[in-house]
Design an enzyme around this catalytic site. Structure first.
Site, PDB file in Angstrom:
ATOM      1  N   GLY A   1      -3.344   7.465  11.557  1.00  0.00           N
ATOM      2  CA  GLY A   1      -2.271   6.865  10.298  1.00  0.00           C
ATOM      3  C   GLY A   1      -0.892   7.583  10.833  1.00  0.00           C
ATOM      4  O   GLY A   1      -1.088   8.537  11.511  1.00  0.00           O
ATOM      5  N   ASP A   2      -0.029   6.979  10.002  1.00  0.00           N
ATOM      6  CA  ASP A   2       1.378   7.538  10.159  1.00  0.00           C
ATOM      7  C   ASP A   2       1.925   7.490  11.586  1.00  0.00           C
ATOM      8  O   ASP A   2       2.685   8.223  12.160  1.00  0.00           O
ATOM      9  CB  ASP A   2       1.622   8.830   9.674  1.00  0.00           C
ATOM     10  CG  ASP A   2       0.830   8.858   8.297  1.00  0.00           C
ATOM     11  OD1 ASP A   2       1.430   7.853   7.421  1.00  0.00           O
ATOM     12  OD2 ASP A   2       0.544   9.785   7.847  1.00  0.00           O
TER      13      ASP A   2
ATOM     14  N   LYS B   1       3.768   2.584  12.362  1.00  0.00           N
ATOM     15  CA  LYS B   1       3.523   1.112  12.089  1.00  0.00           C
ATOM     16  C   LYS B   1       4.475   0.327  11.627  1.00  0.00           C
ATOM     17  O   LYS B   1       4.663  -0.880  12.015  1.00  0.00           O
ATOM     18  CB  LYS B   1       2.182   0.895  11.314  1.00  0.00           C
ATOM     19  CG  LYS B   1       0.849   1.388  12.326  1.00  0.00           C
ATOM     20  CD  LYS B   1      -0.217   1.470  11.252  1.00  0.00           C
ATOM     21  CE  LYS B   1      -0.443   2.303  10.142  1.00  0.00           C
ATOM     22  NZ  LYS B   1      -0.622   3.789  10.269  1.00  0.00           N
TER      23      LYS B   1
ATOM     24  N   ALA C   1      -1.513   3.686   1.847  1.00  0.00           N
ATOM     25  CA  ALA C   1      -0.636   3.627   2.997  1.00  0.00           C
ATOM     26  C   ALA C   1       0.680   3.733   2.617  1.00  0.00           C
ATOM     27  O   ALA C   1       1.469   3.562   1.469  1.00  0.00           O
ATOM     28  CB  ALA C   1      -0.615   2.093   3.520  1.00  0.00           C
ATOM     29  N   GLY C   2       1.561   4.518   3.665  1.00  0.00           N
ATOM     30  CA  GLY C   2       3.068   4.668   3.470  1.00  0.00           C
ATOM     31  C   GLY C   2       3.972   4.267   4.766  1.00  0.00           C
ATOM     32  O   GLY C   2       3.527   5.014   5.852  1.00  0.00           O
ATOM     33  N   HIS C   3       4.397   3.049   4.529  1.00  0.00           N
ATOM     34  CA  HIS C   3       5.163   2.571   5.763  1.00  0.00           C
ATOM     35  C   HIS C   3       6.540   2.744   5.717  1.00  0.00           C
ATOM     36  O   HIS C   3       7.046   2.164   4.925  1.00  0.00           O
ATOM     37  CB  HIS C   3       4.359   1.309   5.989  1.00  0.00           C
ATOM     38  CG  HIS C   3       2.944   1.120   6.453  1.00  0.00           C
ATOM     39  ND1 HIS C   3       2.566  -0.231   6.677  1.00  0.00           N
ATOM     40  CD2 HIS C   3       2.012   1.975   6.398  1.00  0.00           C
ATOM     41  CE1 HIS C   3       1.259   0.152   6.988  1.00  0.00           C
ATOM     42  NE2 HIS C   3       0.922   1.343   6.822  1.00  0.00           N
TER      43      HIS C   3
ATOM     44  N   GLN D   1      -3.510   2.620   7.686  1.00  0.00           N
ATOM     45  CA  GLN D   1      -4.145   3.866   8.305  1.00  0.00           C
ATOM     46  C   GLN D   1      -4.413   3.587   9.690  1.00  0.00           C
ATOM     47  O   GLN D   1      -3.399   3.195  10.262  1.00  0.00           O
ATOM     48  CB  GLN D   1      -5.651   3.966   7.472  1.00  0.00           C
ATOM     49  CG  GLN D   1      -5.683   4.463   5.946  1.00  0.00           C
ATOM     50  CD  GLN D   1      -5.208   3.186   5.117  1.00  0.00           C
ATOM     51  OE1 GLN D   1      -5.800   2.049   5.048  1.00  0.00           O
ATOM     52  NE2 GLN D   1      -4.369   3.331   4.247  1.00  0.00           N
TER      53      GLN D   1
ATOM     54  N   THR E   1       2.005  11.105  -0.540  1.00  0.00           N
ATOM     55  CA  THR E   1       1.638  12.325  -1.263  1.00  0.00           C
ATOM     56  C   THR E   1       2.721  13.453  -1.122  1.00  0.00           C
ATOM     57  O   THR E   1       2.368  14.480  -1.822  1.00  0.00           O
ATOM     58  CB  THR E   1       0.282  12.623  -0.982  1.00  0.00           C
ATOM     59  OG1 THR E   1       0.306  13.152   0.417  1.00  0.00           O
ATOM     60  CG2 THR E   1      -0.717  11.684  -1.339  1.00  0.00           C
TER      61      THR E   1
ATOM     62  N   LYS F   1       7.974   8.000  18.595  1.00  0.00           N
ATOM     63  CA  LYS F   1       8.333   9.135  18.407  1.00  0.00           C
ATOM     64  C   LYS F   1       8.354  10.106  19.718  1.00  0.00           C
ATOM     65  O   LYS F   1       8.262  11.110  19.734  1.00  0.00           O
ATOM     66  CB  LYS F   1       7.365   9.991  17.378  1.00  0.00           C
ATOM     67  CG  LYS F   1       7.416   9.195  15.911  1.00  0.00           C
ATOM     68  CD  LYS F   1       6.907  10.192  14.741  1.00  0.00           C
ATOM     69  CE  LYS F   1       7.989  10.584  13.862  1.00  0.00           C
ATOM     70  NZ  LYS F   1       7.465  11.127  12.507  1.00  0.00           N
TER      71      LYS F   1
ATOM     72  N   ASP G   1      11.015  10.883  21.176  1.00  0.00           N
ATOM     73  CA  ASP G   1      12.223  11.659  21.044  1.00  0.00           C
ATOM     74  C   ASP G   1      11.942  13.215  20.337  1.00  0.00           C
ATOM     75  O   ASP G   1      12.474  14.236  20.654  1.00  0.00           O
ATOM     76  CB  ASP G   1      13.208  10.948  20.063  1.00  0.00           C
ATOM     77  CG  ASP G   1      12.602  10.736  18.755  1.00  0.00           C
ATOM     78  OD1 ASP G   1      11.768   9.690  18.842  1.00  0.00           O
ATOM     79  OD2 ASP G   1      12.955  10.971  17.822  1.00  0.00           O
TER      80      ASP G   1
HETATM   81  P1  GDP Z   1       2.981   4.312   9.478  1.00  0.00           P
HETATM   82  O1  GDP Z   1       2.461   5.002   8.307  1.00  0.00           O
HETATM   83  O2  GDP Z   1       2.190   4.154  10.500  1.00  0.00           O
HETATM   84  O3  GDP Z   1       3.980   3.236   9.027  1.00  0.00           O
HETATM   85  O4  GDP Z   1       4.095   5.697   9.607  1.00  0.00           O
HETATM   86  P2  GDP Z   1       4.927   6.265   8.608  1.00  0.00           P
HETATM   87  O5  GDP Z   1       6.109   5.513   8.196  1.00  0.00           O
HETATM   88  O6  GDP Z   1       4.270   7.111   7.530  1.00  0.00           O
HETATM   89  O7  GDP Z   1       5.420   7.614   9.489  1.00  0.00           O
HETATM   90  C1  GDP Z   1       6.118   7.343  10.724  1.00  0.00           C
HETATM   91  C2  GDP Z   1       7.522   8.201  10.487  1.00  0.00           C
HETATM   92  O8  GDP Z   1       8.181   8.463  11.490  1.00  0.00           O
HETATM   93  C3  GDP Z   1       8.508   7.550   9.559  1.00  0.00           C
HETATM   94  O9  GDP Z   1       9.306   8.489   8.833  1.00  0.00           O
HETATM   95  C4  GDP Z   1       9.506   6.765  10.692  1.00  0.00           C
HETATM   96  O10 GDP Z   1      10.554   6.522   9.925  1.00  0.00           O
HETATM   97  C5  GDP Z   1       9.441   7.847  11.616  1.00  0.00           C
HETATM   98  N1  GDP Z   1       9.647   7.080  13.131  1.00  0.00           N
HETATM   99  C6  GDP Z   1       9.123   5.731  13.475  1.00  0.00           C
HETATM  100  N2  GDP Z   1       9.202   5.710  14.697  1.00  0.00           N
HETATM  101  C7  GDP Z   1      10.065   6.704  15.262  1.00  0.00           C
HETATM  102  C8  GDP Z   1      10.425   7.262  16.319  1.00  0.00           C
HETATM  103  O11 GDP Z   1      10.262   6.697  17.422  1.00  0.00           O
HETATM  104  N3  GDP Z   1      11.186   8.608  16.308  1.00  0.00           N
HETATM  105  C9  GDP Z   1      11.562   9.438  15.266  1.00  0.00           C
HETATM  106  N4  GDP Z   1      12.052  10.257  15.291  1.00  0.00           N
HETATM  107  N5  GDP Z   1      11.051   8.723  13.964  1.00  0.00           N
HETATM  108  C10 GDP Z   1      10.244   7.759  14.061  1.00  0.00           C
HETATM  109  P1  IMO Z   2      -0.609   4.636   6.567  1.00  0.00           P
HETATM  110  O1  IMO Z   2      -0.894   3.419   6.566  1.00  0.00           O
HETATM  111  C1  IMO Z   2      -2.373   8.967   7.064  1.00  0.00           C
HETATM  112  C2  IMO Z   2      -5.998   9.575   4.674  1.00  0.00           C
HETATM  113  C3  IMO Z   2      -6.052  10.640   3.539  1.00  0.00           C
HETATM  114  C4  IMO Z   2      -7.396  11.216   3.500  1.00  0.00           C
HETATM  115  C5  IMO Z   2      -8.283   9.867   3.804  1.00  0.00           C
HETATM  116  C6  IMO Z   2      -8.731   9.149   2.777  1.00  0.00           C
HETATM  117  O2  IMO Z   2       0.494   5.231   6.155  1.00  0.00           O
HETATM  118  O3  IMO Z   2      -0.969   5.230   8.155  1.00  0.00           O
HETATM  119  P2  IMO Z   2      -8.051   7.631   0.873  1.00  0.00           P
HETATM  120  O4  IMO Z   2      -6.952   7.914  -0.314  1.00  0.00           O
HETATM  121  O5  IMO Z   2      -7.688   6.530   1.748  1.00  0.00           O
HETATM  122  O6  IMO Z   2      -9.278   7.464   0.213  1.00  0.00           O
HETATM  123  O7  IMO Z   2      -7.901   8.860   1.658  1.00  0.00           O
HETATM  124  O8  IMO Z   2      -7.329   9.038   4.600  1.00  0.00           O
HETATM  125  N1  IMO Z   2      -5.003   8.575   4.477  1.00  0.00           N
HETATM  126  C7  IMO Z   2      -4.106   8.466   5.420  1.00  0.00           C
HETATM  127  N2  IMO Z   2      -3.294   9.249   6.284  1.00  0.00           N
HETATM  128  N3  IMO Z   2      -1.675   7.430   6.918  1.00  0.00           N
HETATM  129  C8  IMO Z   2      -2.392   6.760   5.854  1.00  0.00           C
HETATM  130  O9  IMO Z   2      -1.802   5.582   5.830  1.00  0.00           O
HETATM  131  C9  IMO Z   2      -3.322   7.197   5.129  1.00  0.00           C
HETATM  132  N4  IMO Z   2      -4.062   6.718   4.075  1.00  0.00           N
HETATM  133  C10 IMO Z   2      -5.203   7.192   3.837  1.00  0.00           C
HETATM  134  O10 IMO Z   2      -4.959  11.459   3.805  1.00  0.00           O
HETATM  135  O11 IMO Z   2      -7.349  12.141   4.320  1.00  0.00           O
HETATM  136 MG    MG Z   3       2.232   6.351   6.664  1.00  0.00          MG
END
Ligand code: GDP
Ligand code: IMO
Ligand code: MG
Length: 451
Positions: A26-27, A30, A53-55, A241, A322, A352, A354
């Site tokens: 995850g993270d 996306k 999820a946190g996008h 995720q 969180t 990422k 960079d």
């Molecule tokens: P997601 O859950 O897959 O959508 O990812 P998140 O948004 O939770 O986490 C990705 C983090 O990296 C966010 O704060 C984005 O703004 C940041 N991000 C995405 N792509 C890049 C990149 O290419 N470089 C940098 N430095 N940050 C990025």
């Molecule tokens: P995005 O879409 C990263 C992780 C939680 C925990 C496990 C189970 O932003 O990539 P849950 O609350 O789903 O039952 O927790 O999954 N988890 C994530 N980790 N990015 C996420 O979403 C996640 N959604 C759940 O931290 O380990």
């Molecule tokens: Mg996320």
């Protein structure tokens, strides 16, 4: 809204659907990539997960974090769907809508929700938290869930007792089902989890109040997606995720409770698998993980002046939902090999890049030593993964910065060599590279919508 009666586009411009999935824990970035791609999409669909999820999207320097609402909401004219595979907390949904409306977005005319979505209700949240507390005190160890009630809501779905969005249409039916379900959860909450019982009336009243606002947004999602395609509009399926958190294919039990893999884009939204034309895997140039569970390439990310600390601080690796610090480590290409297979990846977007700027050397895990034997792909058993010692290939770092670069040829030669080696090892083409959080910080090699 496009109807299934709309004239089809000419045969030389068929609709093409893209699925975006996370290939790690995850993270991966996306949200940023989905937002970048939506200029080619008529609609964006979430098909699993919930507001765990946190996008994060950054558009002209302005940050927006989305949890349940598809990232297409940031582009005017793009329809957004919450498919049947998503678990919906009605109170959260409305608060997220209101937050976006306060920022000036027109949400309700573009957001459509499947009536088959299971509901997350307050007792799911209580059970989620109480179970985590029990796991901690009993010594079996927390999963480290987001505490949003995701697991308990999916359990009710699979047990065929869930309240669904469609039950909001029928107050009497809703009340009957809620009484039975609440009885069951209160029994577990009080008798087993040592928690407090919840009352029927506040839950019922809150749900009925939310229903007034949610019912106008209901739609037959599968049929609507079909309608977009017939009208020549392309659709984007937005995964939440990541593959290694998938309930079947991830590092069980340290996973989430849904299938995060690309195949579920079909079942979780109501379209056939033949409608998934291109699968884009999102891969961070290193690895992070929030919550517990095995992580072979994890580094010490808390001690200043270490590589792990660099990744954590330069990458700003803190959870969107969180606020927890994300664990950080090197890229695990042996784990990616499995993700590429399970998802049927058509191409990758490495994000990422960079964040690796300024490192002297960069490691990539290409296999593990497990009980004295070399293995080339992430094992399936979490205890075996714990016992895995990563085997690294080391690359020289590069001078200067890659931040914001938009052309492949402008990347430092060492950065290109690193990416080319990763691509060769995992056997999937790198079609995009992200060099910063903003929509425009993107290198395109092959467009997922153009082939
Ligand atoms: P997601 O859950 O897959 O959508 O990812 P998140 O948004 O939770 O986490 C990705 C983090 O990296 C966010 O704060 C984005 O703004 C940041 N991000 C995405 N792509 C890049 C990149 O290419 N470089 C940098 N430095 N940050 C990025
Ligand atoms: P995005 O879409 C990263 C992780 C939680 C925990 C496990 C189970 O932003 O990539 P849950 O609350 O789903 O039952 O927790 O999954 N988890 C994530 N980790 N990015 C996420 O979403 C996640 N959604 C759940 O931290 O380990
Ligand atoms: Mg996320």
């Amino acid at each position: 809204m496009q109807s299934s009666q709309a004239p089809a586009r000419p045969a030389n411009a068929p609709a093409r659907n893209v699925v975006v999935v996370g290939t790690q824990w995850g993270d991966e970035g996306k949200g940023k990539v989905v937002d970048w791609l939506t200029d080619h999409a008529a609609a964006v669909v979430r098909f699993q997960g919930g507001h765990n999820a946190g996008h994060t999207l950054v558009i002209n320097g302005k940050k927006t974090a989305l949890q349940l609402i598809p990232s297409g909401i940031m582009r005017e004219g793009v329809a957004c769907y919450i498919g049947n595979g998503v678990v919906v907390d009605p109170t959260h949904l409305l608060s997220e809508i209101e937050r976006l409306e306060a920022a000036g977005l027109n949400v309700r005319s573009r957001l459509f929700i499947s009536e088959s979505c299971p509901l997350i209700l307050p007792f799911h949240v209580e059970v989620d938290k109480a179970r985590e507390a029990l796991r901690e005190t009993s010594g079996s160890g927390k999963i480290g869930t987001t505490g949003k009630g995701i697991g308990p809501a999916y359990e009710d779905k699979v047990a065929r007792r869930a309240l669904r969005v469609q039950d909001l249409k029928h107050p009497d039916r809703f009340a009957k089902k809620l009484r039975e379900l609440l009885d069951l959860h209160n029994f577990a909450l009080v008798g087993y989890l040592k928690g407090t019982a919840l009352e029927f009336q506040p839950i019922f009243d809150q749900a009925m109040k939310a229903a007034e606002q949610i019912l106008p947004m209901l739609a037959d999602v599968g049929v609507q997606i079909h309608g977009h395609n017939v009208a020549g509009g392309s659709v984007l399926f937005e995964g939440a995720q990541g593959t290694l958190l998938d309930i079947d294919h991830g590092t069980y039990p340290y996973v989430t409770s849904s299938n995060c893999v690309a195949g579920n884009a079909a079942a979780g939204s109501g379209v056939g698998p033949d409608k998934l034309h291109y699968i884009l895997g999102i891969t961070k140039a290193y690895t992070t993980r929030v919550g517990s569970g095995p992580f072979p390439t994890e580094l010490d990310w808390e001690t200043p002046d270490t590589v792990g600390y660099h990744l954590s601080t330069v990458g700003q690796e803190r959870g969107t939902v969180t606020g927890r610090a994300r664990r950080c480590g090197w890229l695990d290409a042996a784990a990616l090999k499995r993700s590429v297979l399970i998802n049927g990846i058509s191409g990758l977007c490495i994000t990422k890049l960079d964040v690796l700027d300024g490192l002297k050397e960069i490691n990539v895990c290409t296999g593990y030593l497990l009980n004295g034997q070399r293995v080339d792909i992430l094992p399936l058993d979490a205890d075996e993964i714990v016992a895995c010692e990563p085997i690294y290939e080391t690359f020289p770092g590069w001078e200067g910065t890659t931040f914001g670069i938009t052309e492949w040829d402008k990347l430092p030669a060492n950065a290109r060599a690193y990416l080319e080696r990763v691509q060769a090892f995992i056997g999937a083409p790198i079609d995009m590279v992200s060099t910063g959080p903003d929509r425009d910080h993107t290198i395109l090699l092959r467009h997922p919508y153009k082939g």
